[in-house]
Scaffold this motif. Structure first.
Motif, PDB file in Angstrom:
ATOM      1  N   VAL A  93       0.830  -1.199   0.000  1.00 50.61           N
ATOM      2  CA  VAL A  93       0.000   0.000   0.000  1.00 50.61           C
ATOM      3  C   VAL A  93       0.865   1.250   0.000  1.00 50.61           C
ATOM      4  O   VAL A  93       1.779   1.384   0.825  1.00 50.61           O
ATOM      5  CB  VAL A  93      -0.944   0.014   1.216  1.00 50.61           C
ATOM      6  CG1 VAL A  93      -1.795   1.287   1.223  1.00 50.61           C
ATOM      7  CG2 VAL A  93      -1.838  -1.219   1.207  1.00 50.61           C
ATOM      8  N   GLU A  96      -1.505   7.184   2.977  1.00 51.17           N
ATOM      9  CA  GLU A  96      -1.430   7.644   4.356  1.00 51.17           C
ATOM     10  C   GLU A  96      -2.472   6.927   5.210  1.00 51.17           C
ATOM     11  O   GLU A  96      -3.004   5.889   4.815  1.00 51.17           O
ATOM     12  CB  GLU A  96      -1.548   9.167   4.393  1.00 51.17           C
ATOM     13  CG  GLU A  96      -0.389   9.835   3.644  1.00 51.17           C
ATOM     14  CD  GLU A  96      -0.263  11.319   3.890  1.00 51.17           C
ATOM     15  OE1 GLU A  96      -0.817  11.841   4.885  1.00 51.17           O
ATOM     16  OE2 GLU A  96       0.403  11.988   3.074  1.00 51.17           O
ATOM     17  N   ALA A  97      -2.774   7.485   6.376  1.00 57.42           N
ATOM     18  CA  ALA A  97      -3.574   6.778   7.378  1.00 57.42           C
ATOM     19  C   ALA A  97      -4.935   6.348   6.856  1.00 57.42           C
ATOM     20  O   ALA A  97      -5.451   5.296   7.245  1.00 57.42           O
ATOM     21  CB  ALA A  97      -3.734   7.646   8.623  1.00 57.42           C
ATOM     22  N   THR A 100      -4.269   3.051   4.776  1.00 61.05           N
ATOM     23  CA  THR A 100      -3.611   1.988   5.540  1.00 61.05           C
ATOM     24  C   THR A 100      -4.504   1.504   6.678  1.00 61.05           C
ATOM     25  O   THR A 100      -4.605   0.297   6.929  1.00 61.05           O
ATOM     26  CB  THR A 100      -2.251   2.449   6.090  1.00 61.05           C
ATOM     27  OG1 THR A 100      -2.419   3.631   6.889  1.00 61.05           O
ATOM     28  CG2 THR A 100      -1.277   2.747   4.965  1.00 61.05           C
ATOM     29  N   THR A 101      -5.194   2.419   7.354  1.00 57.94           N
ATOM     30  CA  THR A 101      -6.111   2.021   8.433  1.00 57.94           C
ATOM     31  C   THR A 101      -7.269   1.204   7.881  1.00 57.94           C
ATOM     32  O   THR A 101      -7.646   0.168   8.455  1.00 57.94           O
ATOM     33  CB  THR A 101      -6.644   3.265   9.163  1.00 57.94           C
ATOM     34  OG1 THR A 101      -5.558   4.014   9.702  1.00 57.94           O
ATOM     35  CG2 THR A 101      -7.598   2.861  10.287  1.00 57.94           C
ATOM     36  N   MET A 103      -7.349  -0.632   5.193  1.00 50.88           N
ATOM     37  CA  MET A 103      -6.887  -1.958   4.770  1.00 50.88           C
ATOM     38  C   MET A 103      -6.625  -2.869   5.964  1.00 50.88           C
ATOM     39  O   MET A 103      -6.962  -4.063   5.944  1.00 50.88           O
ATOM     40  CB  MET A 103      -5.636  -1.809   3.908  1.00 50.88           C
ATOM     41  CG  MET A 103      -5.880  -1.146   2.556  1.00 50.88           C
ATOM     42  SD  MET A 103      -6.907  -2.134   1.433  1.00 50.88           S
ATOM     43  CE  MET A 103      -5.750  -3.452   1.029  1.00 50.88           C
ATOM     44  N   HIS A 104      -6.038  -2.327   7.022  1.00 51.99           N
ATOM     45  CA  HIS A 104      -5.831  -3.123   8.238  1.00 51.99           C
ATOM     46  C   HIS A 104      -7.165  -3.593   8.805  1.00 51.99           C
ATOM     47  O   HIS A 104      -7.323  -4.768   9.163  1.00 51.99           O
ATOM     48  CB  HIS A 104      -5.090  -2.290   9.294  1.00 51.99           C
ATOM     49  CG  HIS A 104      -3.600  -2.339   9.170  1.00 51.99           C
ATOM     50  ND1 HIS A 104      -2.877  -3.512   9.250  1.00 51.99           N
ATOM     51  CD2 HIS A 104      -2.683  -1.347   8.989  1.00 51.99           C
ATOM     52  CE1 HIS A 104      -1.583  -3.251   9.112  1.00 51.99           C
ATOM     53  NE2 HIS A 104      -1.441  -1.943   8.948  1.00 51.99           N
ATOM     54  N   MET A 110      -0.167  -6.144   5.280  1.00 55.47           N
ATOM     55  CA  MET A 110       0.654  -5.217   4.495  1.00 55.47           C
ATOM     56  C   MET A 110       2.043  -5.827   4.296  1.00 55.47           C
ATOM     57  O   MET A 110       2.712  -6.174   5.266  1.00 55.47           O
ATOM     58  CB  MET A 110       0.792  -3.878   5.216  1.00 55.47           C
ATOM     59  CG  MET A 110      -0.530  -3.273   5.631  1.00 55.47           C
ATOM     60  SD  MET A 110      -1.569  -2.820   4.249  1.00 55.47           S
ATOM     61  CE  MET A 110      -3.013  -2.234   5.121  1.00 55.47           C
ATOM     62  N   THR A 123      -0.988  10.589  -1.141  1.00 54.89           N
ATOM     63  CA  THR A 123      -0.090  10.994  -0.071  1.00 54.89           C
ATOM     64  C   THR A 123       0.600  12.283  -0.486  1.00 54.89           C
ATOM     65  O   THR A 123       0.724  12.574  -1.676  1.00 54.89           O
ATOM     66  CB  THR A 123       0.968   9.910   0.244  1.00 54.89           C
ATOM     67  OG1 THR A 123       1.917  10.426   1.179  1.00 54.89           O
ATOM     68  CG2 THR A 123       1.694   9.456  -0.996  1.00 54.89           C
TER      69      THR A 123
END
Length: 270
Positions: A93, A96-97, A100-101, A103-104, A110, A123
């Motif tokens: 990925v 930014e947050a 990434t958040t 996807m988590h 990741m 980003t």
């Protein structure tokens, strides 16, 4: 205009509710009206940088009360799509947050080792090393996903290159086009309706752009509302072979009569 058949609302954020972090007149009142009437709604944005919590706080600073669970971003739509495609999958990925958040929380691992997907988000600090890694992973077989097609994003100093521009560079290097989740892909709206449990015949989308909000809304089978507080004007509307169901001066025209006396310019009533 008669909105009595509409039970669910989707609305864009920038150009509809806020402009340069200032509330557009009528926006805060409309959100409060939906809260009061218990109308299910989501505020949508193609921006994949911020989490819903970040965006809720940003709107609150403008005087607009939108809880984080009522925000739907291209990052959330991307994560929902990939969770359906490959539950428990892996992804490299860039972003930014916001992405990434998402996807988590969707259960993805990741990794930069043989991922199922390369996911490109937005980003402010695109890394040459990360882009090189993305190109190599896509060439090795990872599927290429982009959160949104926007080629620039605004800043105080002027436009910045955004996801669409960087995706074009990766495509040039790999000969692989990304699958783009955000507007104007109607999947963005369909995933939002899934979150609400809404049906297209009873859902309206409010936007300020013909080339994203309106066309995607039409393709998703929604009632479409174009407001003139963003980039659209009469000349812009006339350029397209499709038209929104309603054209309004602003969201203030959607307020109940006892709340506002805003006049609407209606393209087509039903």
């Amino acid at each position: 205009m008669d909105t009595s058949s509409i039970d669910y609302w989707l609305t864009d954020m920038d150009g509809v509710l806020v402009h340069e972090n200032k509330a557009i007149p009528g926006a805060a009142e409309l959100i409060e009206q939906w809260h009061r009437q218990k109308k299910p709604f989501l505020v949508l944005t193609n921006n994949s940088i911020f989490t819903p919590r970040d965006l809720s706080a940003r709107l609150a600073r403008s005087g607009i009360n939108v809880p984080e669970e009522q925000l739907w971003t291209s990052a959330l739509a991307t994560a929902a799509f990939l969770k359906d495609q490959a539950p428990g999958g892996s992804a490299f990925v860039i972003g930014e947050a916001g992405i990434t958040t998402a996807m988590h929380e969707a259960g993805f691992v990741m990794t930069d080792v043989d991922p199922d997907f390369v996911v490109l988000g937005e980003t402010r600090t695109y890394s040459f090393e990360a882009l090189t890694k993305a190109i190599r992973l896509i060439n090795a077989g990872a599927r290429f996903i982009a959160t949104n097609p926007d080629v620039t994003s605004p800043s105080a100093e002027g436009p910045l290159p955004a996801t669409g521009a960087v995706a074009a560079m990766i495509t040039s290097a790999t000969k692989r086009e990304p699958y783009v989740i955000g507007k104007p892909n109607p999947m963005m709206f369909r995933s939002a309706m899934n979150k609400l449990g809404a049906h297209s015949k009873r859902t309206a989308m409010i936007g300020d752009r013909m080339d994203t909000d309106v066309v995607a809304g039409i393709e998703a089978g929604l009632h479409t509302v174009l407001v003139m507080t963003g980039i659209a004007d009469d000349a812009e509307i006339a350029r397209y072979p499709f038209q929104p169901k309603w054209v309004l001066q602003s969201v203030a025209d959607l307020l109940d009569k006892d709340t506002s006396k805003g006049d609407s310019k209606t393209k087509k009533d039903s």
